[in-house]
Design a protein around this motif. Structure first.
Motif, PDB file in Angstrom:
ATOM      1  N   LEU A 132       0.797  -1.225   0.000  1.00 48.53           N
ATOM      2  CA  LEU A 132       0.000   0.000   0.000  1.00 48.53           C
ATOM      3  C   LEU A 132       0.828   1.272   0.000  1.00 48.53           C
ATOM      4  CD1 LEU A 132      -2.808  -1.020   2.511  1.00 48.53           C
ATOM      5  CD2 LEU A 132      -2.596  -1.511   0.062  1.00 48.53           C
ATOM      6  N   LEU A 133       1.952   1.271   0.715  1.00 46.56           N
ATOM      7  CA  LEU A 133       2.767   2.487   0.821  1.00 46.56           C
ATOM      8  C   LEU A 133       3.898   2.503  -0.209  1.00 46.56           C
ATOM      9  CD1 LEU A 133       2.929   2.837   4.714  1.00 46.56           C
ATOM     10  CD2 LEU A 133       1.287   3.848   3.107  1.00 46.56           C
ATOM     11  N   ALA A 134       4.590   1.377  -0.323  1.00 45.40           N
ATOM     12  CA  ALA A 134       5.664   1.307  -1.317  1.00 45.40           C
ATOM     13  C   ALA A 134       5.120   1.086  -2.725  1.00 45.40           C
ATOM     14  CB  ALA A 134       6.645   0.184  -0.952  1.00 45.40           C
ATOM     15  N   ARG A 135       3.826   0.737  -2.811  1.00 48.87           N
ATOM     16  CA  ARG A 135       3.160   0.522  -4.103  1.00 48.87           C
ATOM     17  C   ARG A 135       3.869  -0.534  -4.935  1.00 48.87           C
ATOM     18  NH1 ARG A 135       1.114   6.591  -5.982  1.00 48.87           N
ATOM     19  NH2 ARG A 135      -0.029   7.027  -4.043  1.00 48.87           N
ATOM     20  N   TRP A 136       4.162  -1.637  -4.284  1.00 48.97           N
ATOM     21  CA  TRP A 136       4.844  -2.759  -4.934  1.00 48.97           C
ATOM     22  C   TRP A 136       4.054  -4.018  -4.617  1.00 48.97           C
ATOM     23  CZ3 TRP A 136       8.696  -6.749  -3.612  1.00 48.97           C
ATOM     24  CH2 TRP A 136       9.455  -7.160  -4.720  1.00 48.97           C
ATOM     25  N   LYS A 137       3.627  -4.747  -5.645  1.00 44.87           N
ATOM     26  CA  LYS A 137       2.683  -5.848  -5.459  1.00 44.87           C
ATOM     27  C   LYS A 137       3.389  -7.140  -5.037  1.00 44.87           C
ATOM     28  CE  LYS A 137       0.293  -7.939  -8.745  1.00 44.87           C
ATOM     29  NZ  LYS A 137      -0.636  -8.267  -9.843  1.00 44.87           N
ATOM     30  N   ILE A 138       3.811  -7.176  -3.770  1.00 45.19           N
ATOM     31  CA  ILE A 138       4.427  -8.374  -3.240  1.00 45.19           C
ATOM     32  C   ILE A 138       3.435  -9.537  -3.358  1.00 45.19           C
ATOM     33  CG2 ILE A 138       3.669  -7.914  -0.872  1.00 45.19           C
ATOM     34  CD1 ILE A 138       6.352  -9.070   0.086  1.00 45.19           C
ATOM     35  N   SER A 139       3.928 -10.728  -3.643  1.00 43.12           N
ATOM     36  CA  SER A 139       3.048 -11.871  -3.894  1.00 43.12           C
ATOM     37  C   SER A 139       2.554 -12.503  -2.601  1.00 43.12           C
ATOM     38  CB  SER A 139       3.781 -12.927  -4.720  1.00 43.12           C
ATOM     39  OG  SER A 139       2.978 -14.087  -4.859  1.00 43.12           O
ATOM     40  N   ILE A 140       1.241 -12.387  -2.342  1.00 46.21           N
ATOM     41  CA  ILE A 140       0.643 -13.023  -1.179  1.00 46.21           C
ATOM     42  C   ILE A 140       0.544 -14.532  -1.396  1.00 46.21           C
ATOM     43  CG2 ILE A 140      -1.353 -13.062   0.361  1.00 46.21           C
ATOM     44  CD1 ILE A 140       0.328 -10.485   0.432  1.00 46.21           C
TER      45      ILE A 140
END
Length: 204
Positions: A132-140
């Motif tokens: 949300l803050l870094a705007r990077w879609k880490i894989s859940i």
């Protein structure tokens, strides 16, 4: 040759989609929580009650909220593939999992189960601001798959023989389907593995 290559690509796409769906975070989270509840509880009834509480908080309620949002058109799909749409789903998942941790503590749940859901909440505390803050879609998907593999290995030992290849398959599927980059998958796997490989043994 072109037809053969297209057919092979189609098979790979279907296999990747299969791994993404049947080993989705909601499925793996519920599975590992029920298994640990069963392994750690002092009676079948205790395992059932605490397993349901844990799975409802960390899996059933969040995925129900996401599916409701999909039906309303709030996000594109149940995996919330668009990063900008992940704010509410991730906050709901974090809040629900944290609430489940408190509910299990109040219910006197087995320490192993309580430690596991607390680790899930901790992993989300890390993954949520990255998304949300870094705007990077880490894989859940990768986070949960790696966390599940490590949990089974910590609890049962021998489980590494089949859980680690499955976790790797989930990571491959996310990259193959172009839902995540390799870096996003590796980052997710690292967060999940650290939460259950370092924090979980300390808490349990």
């Amino acid at each position: 040759m072109a037809t053969s290559g297209t057919e092979q690509a189609g098979v790979a796409d279907r296999v990747a989609r299969l791994f993404t769906e049947i080993l989705s975070p909601a499925v793996l989270v519920a599975t590992v929580l029920f298994v640990v509840a069963w392994a750690s509880a002092d009676s079948p009834m205790s395992a059932l009650v605490t397993g349901v509480i844990a799975a409802a908080a960390a899996s059933f309620l969040p995925i129900a909220y996401i599916l409701h949002g999909v039906r309303r058109g709030s996000w594109t799909d149940r995996h919330v593939g668009v990063r900008a749409q992940r704010t509410l789903p991730m906050l709901v998942c974090l809040g629900s999992t944290a609430s489940g941790t408190l509910a299990l503590a109040a219910a006197g749940a087995p320490r192993d189960l309580l430690a596991l859901i607390a680790c899930m909440a901790a992993a989300l505390v890390v993954a949520t601001p990255i998304t949300l803050l870094a705007r990077w879609k880490i894989s859940i998907h990768a986070l949960v798959a790696a966390g599940t593999a490590v949990t089974f290995t910590v609890v049962f030992g021998w489980a590494l023989l089949f859980t680690w290849p499955l976790a790797a398959a989930v990571g491959w599927s996310r990259v193959h389907l172009r839902d995540h980059t390799t870096a996003q998958v590796l980052a997710g796997a690292l967060v999940g593995a650290c939460a259950t490989g370092l924090l979980y043994p300390a808490l349990r």
